[in-house]
Design an enzyme around this catalytic site. Structure first.
Site, short mmCIF file in Angstrom:
data_model
loop_
_atom_site.label_atom_id
_atom_site.label_comp_id
_atom_site.label_asym_id
_atom_site.label_seq_id
_atom_site.Cartn_x
_atom_site.Cartn_y
_atom_site.Cartn_z
N GLU A 119 0.13 -13.07 25.08
CA GLU A 119 0.84 -14.35 25.14
C GLU A 119 -0.12 -15.54 25.23
O GLU A 119 0.30 -16.70 25.05
CB GLU A 119 1.81 -14.36 26.32
N CYS A 137 -0.58 -6.69 31.11
CA CYS A 137 -1.46 -6.72 32.28
C CYS A 137 -0.71 -6.19 33.50
O CYS A 137 -0.48 -4.99 33.59
CB CYS A 137 -2.01 -8.13 32.50
N HIS A 197 -3.58 -9.90 27.60
CA HIS A 197 -2.55 -10.95 27.58
C HIS A 197 -2.33 -11.47 26.15
O HIS A 197 -2.90 -12.50 25.78
CB HIS A 197 -2.97 -12.11 28.48
#
Length: 203
Positions: free
Chosen positions: A186, A84, A184
């Site tokens: 994660e 991002c 994202h």
């Protein structure tokens, strides 16, 4: 293997957690460390630049003396992953969807063009199933105030695309050991993209 996560803003500890899970899955003896100062860059085998606000991250990295030595290390072959806002920091050219050309502190090491806020603001956040070159099966992408990768020049190339409001745009790109994603990874619990990047680190 020692991987740093730039620690000023965003999903810093989510990336640390995902790295630890990925080390276990790959059977790699690894350490994930948070990078805030120039001395934290010593001995790294790779670095992750997480999401957040790209202008703030760039300004802090520059003010604290990290931006220039990190750029030098990446240009000398240090693998980097940007998610991002991190993709914006890696990009060679950045525009904002509303205001156009942006001047902000960047690493500027990938030959890609990125458009900030392409998918809207916080309230327009969404998830999408993505096909990503190098991964089997679809990957769930989490898009929160995300940029789009609108162009790539060799040696960079786009490895995942998304159709959005009738327009096909890039959402992941690679250039050697550099990986940029609009979304994202994660936040998903799926380690496959981190695994893909760590395999580039190990080469």
């Amino acid at each position: 293997m020692r991987i740093g996560v730039l620690g000023y803003q965003g999903g810093v500890y989510e990336h640390v957690y995902m790295l630890r899970r990925t080390f276990d899955r790959l059977g790699v003896h690894g350490e994930a460390v948070v990078v805030k100062k120039p001395e934290d860059l010593k001995g790294l085998d790779g670095v992750i630049i997480p999401g957040g606000e790209s202008t703030t991250i760039g300004i802090l990295a520059k003010r604290l003396g990290v931006l220039e030595p990190l750029r030098e290390q990446v240009l000398n072959g240090l693998p980097a992953m940007g998610t991002c806002a991190g993709a914006i920091i890696l990009a060679g050219k950045v525009r904002d969807k509303v205001v156009g050309e942006k001047s902000q502190p960047l690493l500027g090491v990938m030959r890609v063009e990125v458009v900030r806020n392409f998918f809207g603001r916080q309230r327009e956040s969404f998830e999408a199933d993505l096909e990503i070159e190098g991964l089997d099966g679809r990957f769930r992408g989490v898009f929160i105030r995300s940029p789009a990768i609108t162009a790539a020049e060799s040696p960079a190339r786009i490895i995942s695309w998304l159709d959005y409001n009738g327009q096909r745009v890039g959402v992941a790109a690679v250039q050697g050991p550099l990986l940029a994603t609009s979304f994202h990874p994660e936040l998903t619990g799926d380690t496959r993209l981190h695994e893909l990047w760590l395999r580039l680190v190990k080469r």
